[in-house]
Design a protein around this motif. Sequence first.
Motif, PDB file in Angstrom:
ATOM      1  N   UNK A  65      11.055 120.307  14.502  1.00 13.27           N
ATOM      2  CA  UNK A  65      11.883 119.245  15.071  1.00 13.27           C
ATOM      3  C   UNK A  65      12.600 119.742  16.321  1.00 13.27           C
ATOM      4  N   UNK A  66      13.094 120.977  16.260  1.00 12.41           N
ATOM      5  CA  UNK A  66      13.779 121.584  17.397  1.00 12.41           C
ATOM      6  C   UNK A  66      12.978 122.786  17.896  1.00 12.41           C
ATOM      7  N   UNK A  67      13.123 123.066  19.155  1.00 11.38           N
ATOM      8  CA  UNK A  67      12.412 124.189  19.761  1.00 11.38           C
ATOM      9  C   UNK A  67      12.718 125.501  19.032  1.00 11.38           C
ATOM     10  N   UNK A  68      11.673 126.199  18.617  1.00 12.07           N
ATOM     11  CA  UNK A  68      11.835 127.474  17.929  1.00 12.07           C
ATOM     12  C   UNK A  68      12.125 127.364  16.446  1.00 12.07           C
ATOM     13  N   UNK A  69      12.153 126.150  15.897  1.00 12.20           N
ATOM     14  CA  UNK A  69      12.437 125.956  14.470  1.00 12.20           C
ATOM     15  C   UNK A  69      11.143 126.096  13.675  1.00 12.20           C
ATOM     16  N   UNK A  70      11.000 127.213  12.966  1.00 11.03           N
ATOM     17  CA  UNK A  70       9.749 127.514  12.276  1.00 11.03           C
ATOM     18  C   UNK A  70       9.710 127.028  10.830  1.00 11.03           C
ATOM     19  N   UNK A  71      10.856 126.653  10.279  1.00 10.28           N
ATOM     20  CA  UNK A  71      10.882 126.209   8.880  1.00 10.28           C
ATOM     21  C   UNK A  71      11.783 124.985   8.729  1.00 10.28           C
ATOM     22  N   UNK A  72      11.659 124.320   7.591  1.00  9.10           N
ATOM     23  CA  UNK A  72      12.490 123.146   7.325  1.00  9.10           C
ATOM     24  C   UNK A  72      13.963 123.531   7.259  1.00  9.10           C
ATOM     25  N   UNK A  73      14.810 122.623   7.680  1.00  9.68           N
ATOM     26  CA  UNK A  73      16.260 122.795   7.549  1.00  9.68           C
ATOM     27  C   UNK A  73      16.739 121.879   6.433  1.00  9.68           C
ATOM     28  N   UNK A  74      17.369 122.458   5.427  1.00  8.27           N
ATOM     29  CA  UNK A  74      17.942 121.677   4.323  1.00  8.27           C
ATOM     30  C   UNK A  74      19.445 121.553   4.572  1.00  8.27           C
ATOM     31  N   UNK A  75      19.875 120.356   4.833  1.00  6.79           N
ATOM     32  CA  UNK A  75      21.280 120.166   5.163  1.00  6.79           C
ATOM     33  C   UNK A  75      21.825 118.924   4.483  1.00  6.79           C
ATOM     34  N   UNK A  76      23.087 118.656   4.706  1.00  8.23           N
ATOM     35  CA  UNK A  76      23.743 117.526   4.061  1.00  8.23           C
ATOM     36  C   UNK A  76      23.810 116.340   5.010  1.00  8.23           C
ATOM     37  N   UNK A  77      23.946 115.161   4.445  1.00  6.90           N
ATOM     38  CA  UNK A  77      24.048 113.973   5.279  1.00  6.90           C
ATOM     39  C   UNK A  77      24.862 112.901   4.575  1.00  6.90           C
ATOM     40  N   UNK A  78      25.414 112.028   5.374  1.00  4.76           N
ATOM     41  CA  UNK A  78      26.088 110.833   4.876  1.00  4.76           C
ATOM     42  C   UNK A  78      25.138 109.671   5.102  1.00  4.76           C
ATOM     43  N   UNK A  79      24.634 109.119   4.023  1.00  4.52           N
ATOM     44  CA  UNK A  79      23.680 108.021   4.137  1.00  4.52           C
ATOM     45  C   UNK A  79      24.344 106.792   4.743  1.00  4.52           C
ATOM     46  N   UNK A  80      23.572 106.038   5.515  1.00  3.96           N
ATOM     47  CA  UNK A  80      24.036 104.780   6.100  1.00  3.96           C
ATOM     48  C   UNK A  80      22.997 103.719   5.765  1.00  3.96           C
ATOM     49  N   UNK A  81      23.473 102.548   5.376  1.00  2.00           N
ATOM     50  CA  UNK A  81      22.593 101.496   4.874  1.00  2.00           C
ATOM     51  C   UNK A  81      22.933 100.177   5.566  1.00  2.00           C
ATOM     52  N   UNK A  82      21.929  99.344   5.769  1.00  2.00           N
ATOM     53  CA  UNK A  82      22.151  97.983   6.251  1.00  2.00           C
ATOM     54  C   UNK A  82      22.349  97.064   5.050  1.00  2.00           C
ATOM     55  N   UNK A  83      23.411  96.284   5.097  1.00  2.00           N
ATOM     56  CA  UNK A  83      23.779  95.398   3.987  1.00  2.00           C
ATOM     57  C   UNK A  83      23.841  93.944   4.446  1.00  2.00           C
ATOM     58  N   UNK A  84      23.704  93.050   3.474  1.00  2.00           N
ATOM     59  CA  UNK A  84      23.981  91.633   3.661  1.00  2.00           C
ATOM     60  C   UNK A  84      24.850  91.210   2.480  1.00  2.00           C
ATOM     61  N   UNK A  85      24.977  89.913   2.252  1.00  4.13           N
ATOM     62  CA  UNK A  85      25.683  89.413   1.072  1.00  4.13           C
ATOM     63  C   UNK A  85      24.785  88.404   0.367  1.00  4.13           C
ATOM     64  N   UNK A  86      25.235  87.932  -0.768  1.00  6.98           N
ATOM     65  CA  UNK A  86      24.442  86.954  -1.518  1.00  6.98           C
ATOM     66  C   UNK A  86      24.366  85.612  -0.801  1.00  6.98           C
ATOM     67  N   UNK A  87      25.144  85.433   0.282  1.00  6.30           N
ATOM     68  CA  UNK A  87      25.035  84.190   1.049  1.00  6.30           C
ATOM     69  C   UNK A  87      23.741  84.131   1.855  1.00  6.30           C
ATOM     70  N   UNK A  88      23.113  85.273   2.087  1.00 12.04           N
ATOM     71  CA  UNK A  88      21.818  85.286   2.763  1.00 12.04           C
ATOM     72  C   UNK A  88      20.740  84.863   1.772  1.00 12.04           C
ATOM     73  N   UNK A  89      19.879  83.925   2.170  1.00  8.14           N
ATOM     74  CA  UNK A  89      18.829  83.477   1.261  1.00  8.14           C
ATOM     75  C   UNK A  89      17.758  84.557   1.109  1.00  8.14           C
ATOM     76  N   UNK A  90      17.020  84.460   0.017  1.00 14.24           N
ATOM     77  CA  UNK A  90      16.059  85.496  -0.331  1.00 14.24           C
ATOM     78  C   UNK A  90      14.961  85.648   0.720  1.00 14.24           C
TER      79      UNK A  90
END
Length: 320
Positions: free
Chosen positions: A236-261
């Motif tokens: 992913x980054x220049x010179x990165x030879x192995x996977x990086x395992x790191x932490x993240x704060x998930x972000x999600x797109x939401x609606x409400x029940x007022x939106x029809x199916x």
Amino acid sequence: MKILRTIGAIATGIIAFSSVTAAQAETRVTLKSAKAASSYYQMAAQFAEAMKTGTDGNIIVTVEESQGSVQNVMEASVRPGNYVFTSPPALIGLAQAGKGAFEGRPTEKFNEIRALFPIPSLTMHFVMRADAGVTDFAGLAGKTILLGKGSFGAKEGEKYLGLFGLTDTVKLAEAELSNAVAALKNGQIDGFVTAGSWPAPNVIEAAAGTDVTVLSLSDDELAKTKRDLTVIPAGTYNGQDSDIRTSSLSVVAYATTQMDDETAYQLTKTYWDQKSKMGANAAWWKGVTQDMLVNIKGKIHPGALRFYAESGFPVGDDQR
């Protein structure tokens, strides 16, 4: 002449009816995103364009600037119709429990919030000069690190130093994060901390001109952060030879029940259908996978569930 006038009137009526039908077919959605200068606002704009393209203009998304996720969630209790917003899942839980910033507010409307799909996470990067010789968090002792001020990454980075017993051993540079790459390259600092969707532009810039190491978290360290796991693939980054395992704060797109199916279904289907095309123009979309559905806490909108069932995406019983 009378016949011609009659034909003309009929033709006009047909055109008018067609225009009304087209207007009725067009679904309008409001997306409350983030500050206009942020990467998440850029993502919202890309999403809006993808919806227009992917539905042949049948879904039109209007992006609104926001001061942050708390505002987005607050407005979910009063905004009608097709209101979509972005937020970390934990914030939805606080709103539905009436805790934190939502203490004392009625929870009934917050309980109508439903998830649609994950978007790029806020991913932690601990970026070190390779010649500093740091390969794990214990190696940060005695090093000079730039955290920045006020941002999620700065607050999270400071928290991690405390969790890993490094608060009194790491020297913090007094500078803004915008100066991090230059300071790293000229040797003023040993490393910096940044959070954002990956690949992060400032990490790309740093790795392009300097040999860097982006630290991985052990399983024990990740558990202490109480955040989600993100794996940044090798290369992913220049010179990165192995996977990086790191932490993240998930972000999600939401609606409400007022939106029809049906609208929720079309939004979700089009998002996943267009994601690879969005990723060709902005790499941060490549980090979103169906496996990230597990990070959604709470209920998923029935329209979105329909798409996930059709596509065989993993959904838990507690999300239905």
